[in-house]
Write a protein that holds these residues in place. Structure first.
Motif, short mmCIF file in Angstrom:
data_model
loop_
_atom_site.label_atom_id
_atom_site.label_comp_id
_atom_site.label_asym_id
_atom_site.label_seq_id
_atom_site.Cartn_x
_atom_site.Cartn_y
_atom_site.Cartn_z
N ALA A 112 38.72 44.78 33.53
CA ALA A 112 38.71 46.24 33.30
C ALA A 112 38.27 47.00 34.54
O ALA A 112 37.28 46.65 35.19
N GLY A 113 39.00 48.04 34.88
CA GLY A 113 38.62 48.95 35.95
C GLY A 113 38.88 48.44 37.36
O GLY A 113 38.55 49.12 38.33
N ALA A 114 39.47 47.26 37.50
CA ALA A 114 39.70 46.72 38.84
C ALA A 114 40.85 47.46 39.53
O ALA A 114 41.79 47.91 38.88
N ALA A 115 40.73 47.58 40.86
CA ALA A 115 41.82 48.18 41.64
C ALA A 115 42.31 47.15 42.65
O ALA A 115 41.50 46.57 43.39
N VAL A 116 43.59 46.90 42.64
CA VAL A 116 44.20 45.96 43.60
C VAL A 116 45.11 46.81 44.46
O VAL A 116 46.12 47.33 43.99
N LEU A 117 44.72 46.98 45.71
CA LEU A 117 45.36 48.02 46.53
C LEU A 117 46.01 47.45 47.78
O LEU A 117 45.31 47.00 48.69
N GLY A 118 47.33 47.48 47.83
CA GLY A 118 48.04 47.06 49.04
C GLY A 118 49.14 46.06 48.73
O GLY A 118 49.19 45.49 47.64
N PRO A 119 50.00 45.81 49.74
CA PRO A 119 51.18 44.97 49.49
C PRO A 119 50.92 43.48 49.74
O PRO A 119 51.64 42.83 50.47
#
Ligand SMILES: CC(C)(COP(=O)(O)OP(=O)(O)OC[C@H]1O[C@@H](n2cnc3c(N)ncnc32)[C@H](O)[C@@H]1OP(=O)(O)O)[C@@H](O)C(=O)NCCC(=O)NCCS
Length: 237
Positions: free
Chosen positions: A128-135
């Motif tokens: 919950a609430g995790a951000a996975v940012l980028g390619p």
């Protein structure tokens, strides 16, 4: 189409201990509704009905609180638990048997055309609430802790937590455990990475000690040899 629906429903059954019946899942799981909307809007997107696809995904967002861009690719048996606040970007690619909890973002960090969002491989669980940012890629069966911010590639089978996310330790799956870790909970010996590193160091030190002992014995034998010869000559005299 029906096979895919059945698989999506069964995925909820397998991964949510609170689910009681398939009918309940069909009625009460916004994650399932968003997935179904997405399967239709993605098909429209691929057929170049882009505006209709986006409009449909916005309707889905209105009802479920889950925003999945119709361009995103999603594999089989996808499960979103609770839903609300999830954002999946246009170039995100999600494999089979992936689980997302509420508030997850699969987002981009750069304003540029082309691949901007992550690739999530099979079996990944994102808390919950995790951000996975980028390619970049999140490897097979990796687990991302709740509220983690992941900014670089995650290897298969590892668990990452924190901001920015760091590895907590590789998982050893024995095969006797259930195949899905509900809530990403531990299903094997995660092991403390520091303890593992110390264990490896101890093994290395023991190995070096063994080698040193062998060398010392060989050296002693070699340095003893002239004395033994002298003694032998003395005895003969
Ligand atoms: C990350 C996660 C998968 C780890 O589970 P686990 O392998 O059983 O790991 P543990 O609970 O033994 O924790 C291992 C270490 O990571 C830390 N940790 C666990 N989850 C964390 C998190 N989300 N953020 C920061 N640290 C975390 C623990 O404090 C522990 O640290 P320590 O070794 O210094 O004591 C799990 O904690 C998690 O966040 N799952 C998602 C659950 C979720 O989103 N549920 C929503 C349901 S509605």
């Amino acid at each position: 189409m029906f096979k895919s629906l059945r698989e999506d429903v069964d995925a909820v059954f397998e991964r949510d201990p609170a689910a009681r019946s398939r009918f309940e899942i069909l009625l009460c799981y916004p994650g399932l509704h968003a997935t179904l909307f997405h399967r239709v809007s993605h098909a429209l997107w691929q057929r170049n009905w882009k505006l209709l696809a986006r409009f449909l995904s916005q309707i889905s967002r209105f009802f479920t609180g889950i925003e999945i861009h119709p361009g995103a690719t999603i594999g089989k048996r996808f499960f979103i638990d609770h839903g609300m606040g999830i954002v999946v970007g246009e170039t995100a690619e999600i494999g089979n048997d992936v689980t997302l909890y509420q508030g997850v973002t699969l987002g981009g960090v750069k304003f540029r055309p082309g691949k901007r969002h992550p690739t999530i491989e099979d079996g990944v669980v994102i808390g919950a609430g995790a951000a996975v940012l980028g390619p970049f890629t999140v490897g097979r069966n990796a687990r991302i802790g709740s509220n983690a911010v992941v900014l670089k590639e995650v290897a298969p089978e590892v668990t990452v937590v924190g901001v920015p996310a760091r590895v907590t330790g590789p998982r050893v799956v024995t095969g006797s455990e259930p195949c899905f870790p509900a809530y990403g909970a531990d299903i094997g010996d995660t092991g403390d990475p520091v303890i593992r590193a110390i264990d490896r160091l101890c093994e290395r030190v023991s190995e070096l000690e063994r080698k040193l002992e062998t060398r010392e014995r060989e050296h002693d034998q070699r340095s003893d040899e002239p004395c033994r010869r002298l003694r032998a000559i003395g005895d003969n005299d």
